[in-house]
Enzyme design. Structure first.
Site, mmCIF file in Angstrom:
data_model
loop_
_atom_site.group_PDB
_atom_site.id
_atom_site.type_symbol
_atom_site.label_atom_id
_atom_site.label_comp_id
_atom_site.label_asym_id
_atom_site.label_seq_id
_atom_site.Cartn_x
_atom_site.Cartn_y
_atom_site.Cartn_z
ATOM 1 N N SER A 172 0.849 -1.189 0.000
ATOM 2 C CA SER A 172 0.000 0.000 0.000
ATOM 3 C C SER A 172 0.881 1.234 0.000
ATOM 4 O O SER A 172 2.055 1.177 0.404
ATOM 5 C CB SER A 172 -0.888 -0.006 1.249
ATOM 6 O OG SER A 172 -1.495 1.247 1.460
ATOM 7 N N TYR A 185 -2.373 -0.654 10.648
ATOM 8 C CA TYR A 185 -2.399 -1.041 9.238
ATOM 9 C C TYR A 185 -1.141 -0.550 8.518
ATOM 10 O O TYR A 185 -0.475 -1.316 7.817
ATOM 11 C CB TYR A 185 -3.649 -0.473 8.564
ATOM 12 C CG TYR A 185 -3.713 -0.735 7.078
ATOM 13 C CD1 TYR A 185 -4.077 -1.987 6.594
ATOM 14 C CD2 TYR A 185 -3.407 0.267 6.158
ATOM 15 C CE1 TYR A 185 -4.136 -2.237 5.236
ATOM 16 C CE2 TYR A 185 -3.462 0.027 4.802
ATOM 17 C CZ TYR A 185 -3.824 -1.226 4.341
ATOM 18 O OH TYR A 185 -3.861 -1.468 2.993
#
Length: 300
Positions: A172, A185
């Site tokens: 990501s 995360y």
């Protein structure tokens, strides 16, 4: 080699690399064939995992699909079959190491050696750090990074023996830049990016140049993974575009795949701009999404 000569050789490599990059802007990179390759995709029941499976199916790869969602997995498998691909679906919980190793042994025994591994499975909990439950933090690290270790340990030996394969890490943009209310995360995605870089370097040192690696680092994608993302500047990506760009990156053996490509500029600026300036930039970009703050769910 003399240190001075090594520095001169380094300059030659730098010049050659920039010239090569310039040439590639005008001459398309030759794409490799993945026809007949055994491709394993984790998190294949929906989103990027499903669409990436469809892309491989179009190239007539032999697909092995893993996910915990049985219904979604069956739908992905059916879609791949309609595209003419051979498909094998397994219900696997990628947060459980024992399930990964057990399923991997079954794949090797019944189907063959996986030559392309796409570690796509991921989970997220959007909340301020103190509101993020311990079990949510554990789950994010189990799926977003520890599962990568177990799948690669399971399938890398055959790749090393054949000096052939491709390991894909779906990370990501949050693996390079931080975002409030995604502390755990982002931490897990930073680990995934580090895993990709370290593994790539290790394979190079071992002389296994036939094993390629790619890492996908997109901004927010319109899959429902993060609820209602928005920004003044950054786009919210459509999943089909991301899957196509990922496929292009794999076929061209691209190491880092940033979406949008302008992320590379943002990463450079982060390293050279003062902290006060970066805070001002964050306010201009104004990233928003649905997150739990304290006991309430609202827009952050």
């Amino acid at each position: 080699m003399n240190l001075l000569l090594e520095f001169l050789w380094l300059i030659v490599i730098i010049i050659y690399s920039y010239v090569e990059a310039l040439v590639k802007l005008f001459i398309p990179v030759k794409r490799k064939s993945v026809r007949g390759e055994i491709v394993l995709i984790t998190g294949a029941a929906h989103g990027i995992g499903r669409l990436t499976a469809y892309e491989f199916a179009k190239h007539q790869s032999k697909l092995v699909l893993w996910d915990l969602n049985k219904k979604g997995l069956e739908e992905t498998a059916e879609g791949c079959k309609q595209l003419g691909a051979e498909v094998h679906a397994f219900r696997v919980d990628c947060s459980v190491k024992e399930e990964i190793y057990s399923a991997a042994e079954k794949v090797k025994r019944e189907i063959g050696d996986v030559s392309i591994l796409v570690n796509n499975a991921g989970v997220v909990a959007a909340a301020d750090f103190l509101s993020t439950l311990d079990k949510q933090i554990e789950k994010m690290f189990q799926v977003n990074i520890l599962a990568h270790h177990w799948t690669v340990k399971a399938f890398l030996p055959a790749m090393v023996e054949n000096n052939h394969g491709h390991i894909v890490t779906v990370a990501s943009a949050g693996g390079h830049v931080t975002v409030p209310f995604l502390v755990s995360y982002c931490s897990s995605k930073f680990a995934a990016v580090g895993f990709h870089k370290s593994l790539s370097q290790e394979l190079s040192v071992l002389g296994k140049d036939g094993i390629k690696t790619s890492c996908l680092c997109p901004v927010f994608i319109n899959t429902g993974f993060i609820k209602h993302p928005s920004s003044r500047i950054l786009p919210v990506l459509e999943p089909d575009r991301v899957a196509k760009k990922l496929m292009d990156g794999i076929l061209c053996n691209q190491k880092m795949i940033f979406l949008p490509p302008s992320l590379t500029t943002a990463l450079l600026l982060e390293r050279i701009l003062p902290e006060r300036v970066l805070l001002a930039v964050d306010k201009i970009i104004n990233v928003k999404f649905e997150a739990i703050l304290g006991c309430e769910r609202k827009e952050q």
